[in-house]
Design a protein around this motif. Structure first.
Motif, mmCIF file in Angstrom:
data_model
loop_
_atom_site.group_PDB
_atom_site.id
_atom_site.type_symbol
_atom_site.label_atom_id
_atom_site.label_comp_id
_atom_site.label_asym_id
_atom_site.label_seq_id
_atom_site.Cartn_x
_atom_site.Cartn_y
_atom_site.Cartn_z
ATOM 1 N N ALA A 70 0.825 -1.212 0.000
ATOM 2 C CA ALA A 70 0.000 0.000 0.000
ATOM 3 C C ALA A 70 0.856 1.258 0.000
ATOM 4 C CB ALA A 70 -0.937 -0.010 1.208
ATOM 5 N N ILE A 71 1.897 1.263 0.843
ATOM 6 C CA ILE A 71 2.778 2.425 0.916
ATOM 7 C C ILE A 71 3.548 2.590 -0.391
ATOM 8 C CG2 ILE A 71 4.837 3.367 2.060
ATOM 9 C CD1 ILE A 71 3.742 2.034 4.659
ATOM 10 N N GLY A 72 3.974 1.478 -0.954
ATOM 11 C CA GLY A 72 4.668 1.541 -2.237
ATOM 12 C C GLY A 72 3.806 2.118 -3.337
ATOM 13 N N LEU A 73 2.532 1.740 -3.362
ATOM 14 C CA LEU A 73 1.614 2.262 -4.371
ATOM 15 C C LEU A 73 1.375 3.760 -4.169
ATOM 16 C CD1 LEU A 73 -1.012 -0.633 -4.577
ATOM 17 C CD2 LEU A 73 0.613 0.065 -6.352
ATOM 18 N N ALA A 77 2.555 6.701 -6.742
ATOM 19 C CA ALA A 77 1.581 7.630 -7.303
ATOM 20 C C ALA A 77 2.046 9.079 -7.157
ATOM 21 C CB ALA A 77 0.228 7.443 -6.614
ATOM 22 N N PHE A 78 2.660 9.383 -6.004
ATOM 23 C CA PHE A 78 3.146 10.747 -5.787
ATOM 24 C C PHE A 78 4.522 10.972 -6.415
ATOM 25 C CE2 PHE A 78 0.268 10.556 -1.973
ATOM 26 C CZ PHE A 78 -0.539 11.629 -2.315
ATOM 27 N N GLY A 79 5.312 9.929 -6.471
ATOM 28 C CA GLY A 79 6.649 10.042 -7.017
ATOM 29 C C GLY A 79 7.720 10.386 -6.006
ATOM 30 N N ARG A 80 7.325 10.721 -4.790
ATOM 31 C CA ARG A 80 8.292 11.094 -3.760
ATOM 32 C C ARG A 80 7.609 11.134 -2.401
ATOM 33 N NH1 ARG A 80 10.689 16.404 -5.312
ATOM 34 N NH2 ARG A 80 11.377 16.554 -3.134
ATOM 35 N N ILE A 81 8.400 11.038 -1.324
ATOM 36 C CA ILE A 81 7.935 11.219 0.041
ATOM 37 C C ILE A 81 8.954 12.133 0.724
ATOM 38 C CG2 ILE A 81 7.421 10.153 2.274
ATOM 39 C CD1 ILE A 81 5.429 9.372 0.123
#
Length: 218
Positions: A70-73, A77-81
């Motif tokens: 879930a976190i990977g998806l 989707a955002f491309g960055r954290i």
């Protein structure tokens, strides 16, 4: 993708919700991970009013495989954290003579192990300058015997954050925990909004004088 992103683990209406609103007001896109679909939907709608992008995932952070996916998806989707905030803990009112080993390990899996899962999943998407923050508690130093597992969780969380900071520092990423030295309340210095401000301030410390544990006394 240049818009900064906040990822909140254990998103809900309290401190984590206040923190998400603070960052959204600054233009951060927001990713939310939590276990209550209705709470996530409400928070998503509130944050969306700021005009930012909001994505949510309903998942139990102790389900390691599902949580990592879930976190990977979300991160993909955002491309960055840019900021990962970890908020979960388990409150179980049992003293050390009532608490079973299985219950203790279950609670630690949430309040400590969940951070490990979250950071490992998000790390490939965290650029230099990214930050990891966590909601700490005075229970780490002064546990209430009637909630023995909470003190163990918060002490373990603080310890793990230190190891994460040491590991991530060479990559320009820092980690910190804010030890809240007071009981959360609807208003006043220990309200969710005030604690959220302390968490944001901790993430923005000068790296030259970085503190892995920041005490918040209200």
């Amino acid at each position: 993708m240049t818009t900064p992103v906040l990822l909140v683990i254990g998103a809900g209406p309290g401190v984590s919700g206040s923190l998400a609103r603070l960052y959204a007001e600054e233009g951060y896109d927001v990713g939310l991970v939590g276990v209550d679909t209705e709470v996530l939907a409400e928070l998503t709608a509130q944050l969306g009013e700021s005009g930012v992008r909001v994505e949510a995932a309903t998942v139990d952070i102790t389900d390691t495989e599902a949580a990592r996916n879930a976190i990977g998806l979300l991160a993909s989707a955002f491309g960055r954290i840019d900021v990962l905030h970890f908020n979960p803990s388990a409150f179980r009112e049992k003293d050390p003579l009532e608490l079973s080993v299985a219950e203790l390990l279950e609670d630690v899996a949430l309040g400590v192990g969940g951070l490990l899962t979250a950071v490992q999943a998000a790390r490939p998407f965290m650029p230099e300058g990214a930050r990891v923050t966590a909601t700490g508690s005075m229970a780490a130093d002064k546990p209430w015997n009637r909630a023995a597992s909470l003190g163990v969780q918060k002490a373990g969380l603080r310890n793990l954050v230190r190891s994460l900071d040491t590991t991530l520092e060479p990559h320009g990423i820092r980690a910190t925990t804010v030890t809240v030295r007071g009981a959360l309340s609807a208003e006043g210095p220990f309200s969710p909004d005030r604690v959220a401000e302390a968490l944001r301030a901790a993430a923005r410390q000068d790296v030259a004088s970085w503190e892995v544990e920041v005490a918040y006394d209200g």
